[in-house]
Design a protein around this motif. Sequence first.
Motif, PDB file in Angstrom:
ATOM      1  N   ALA A  43       0.840  -1.204   0.000  1.00  0.00           N
ATOM      2  CA  ALA A  43       0.000   0.000   0.000  1.00  0.00           C
ATOM      3  C   ALA A  43       0.872   1.249   0.000  1.00  0.00           C
ATOM      4  N   MET A  44       1.991   1.201   0.717  1.00  0.00           N
ATOM      5  CA  MET A  44       2.927   2.335   0.708  1.00  0.00           C
ATOM      6  C   MET A  44       3.513   2.542  -0.683  1.00  0.00           C
ATOM      7  N   PHE A 107       8.174  -9.193  17.176  1.00  0.00           N
ATOM      8  CA  PHE A 107       8.825  -8.901  15.907  1.00  0.00           C
ATOM      9  C   PHE A 107       8.709  -7.419  15.595  1.00  0.00           C
ATOM     10  N   ARG A 108       9.783  -6.835  15.097  1.00  0.00           N
ATOM     11  CA  ARG A 108       9.791  -5.423  14.698  1.00  0.00           C
ATOM     12  C   ARG A 108       9.622  -5.364  13.184  1.00  0.00           C
ATOM     13  N   PHE A 109       8.695  -4.540  12.737  1.00  0.00           N
ATOM     14  CA  PHE A 109       8.454  -4.356  11.310  1.00  0.00           C
ATOM     15  C   PHE A 109       8.695  -2.893  10.950  1.00  0.00           C
ATOM     16  N   ASN A 110       9.336  -2.675   9.815  1.00  0.00           N
ATOM     17  CA  ASN A 110       9.648  -1.336   9.341  1.00  0.00           C
ATOM     18  C   ASN A 110       9.331  -1.243   7.843  1.00  0.00           C
ATOM     19  N   PRO A 111       8.038  -1.231   7.483  1.00  0.00           N
ATOM     20  CA  PRO A 111       7.699  -1.130   6.066  1.00  0.00           C
ATOM     21  C   PRO A 111       8.069   0.247   5.521  1.00  0.00           C
ATOM     22  N   GLN A 112       8.570   0.279   4.301  1.00  0.00           N
ATOM     23  CA  GLN A 112       8.929   1.563   3.689  1.00  0.00           C
ATOM     24  C   GLN A 112       8.838   1.443   2.181  1.00  0.00           C
ATOM     25  N   ALA A 113       8.687   2.593   1.567  1.00  0.00           N
ATOM     26  CA  ALA A 113       8.640   2.674   0.103  1.00  0.00           C
ATOM     27  C   ALA A 113       9.246   4.002  -0.319  1.00  0.00           C
ATOM     28  N   THR A 114       9.951   3.970  -1.426  1.00  0.00           N
ATOM     29  CA  THR A 114      10.564   5.190  -1.946  1.00  0.00           C
ATOM     30  C   THR A 114      10.457   5.199  -3.464  1.00  0.00           C
ATOM     31  N   GLY A 115      10.451   6.404  -4.015  1.00  0.00           N
ATOM     32  CA  GLY A 115      10.368   6.538  -5.463  1.00  0.00           C
ATOM     33  C   GLY A 115      10.193   7.987  -5.871  1.00  0.00           C
ATOM     34  N   PRO A 116      10.229   8.230  -7.163  1.00  0.00           N
ATOM     35  CA  PRO A 116      10.046   9.610  -7.646  1.00  0.00           C
ATOM     36  C   PRO A 116       8.581  10.025  -7.564  1.00  0.00           C
ATOM     37  N   PHE A 117       8.368  11.336  -7.461  1.00  0.00           N
ATOM     38  CA  PHE A 117       6.976  11.841  -7.514  1.00  0.00           C
ATOM     39  C   PHE A 117       6.863  12.942  -8.530  1.00  0.00           C
TER      40      PHE A 117
END
Length: 117
Positions: A43-44, A107-117
Amino acid sequence: MVSARRGKSQIGCLLQILLVVAAGYFAVNVGTVLWNYYQFEDAMKQEVRFSGTRTDAVIKRRLADFADSLGLPEAAHDIHIKRSNKVILIWAEYYRTVEFPGFVREFRFNPQATGPF
């Protein structure tokens, strides 16, 4: 002449079935937690793709609503967004606990997303 069976093989089979069922039960618990993580991260990534037309407040609201629908902890609703040089980074951090026989693991979760906008 027919000899009587002692029943050892039936108990051994029952024990194996019980072990497989127990392993499956705990695998489902871990699998559900991981599946929710991957859905949230996806979703991110989708929000990154449409970040050129959405404000940070809209992205945070949409992701918080999605985290709520997945039943993630309140910490997952704390979504961070950073925009710089035509690149956007979205991330969050949360912890989930899973019960195993005899102990509980966090449990540790670190969801991330990166990209151009």
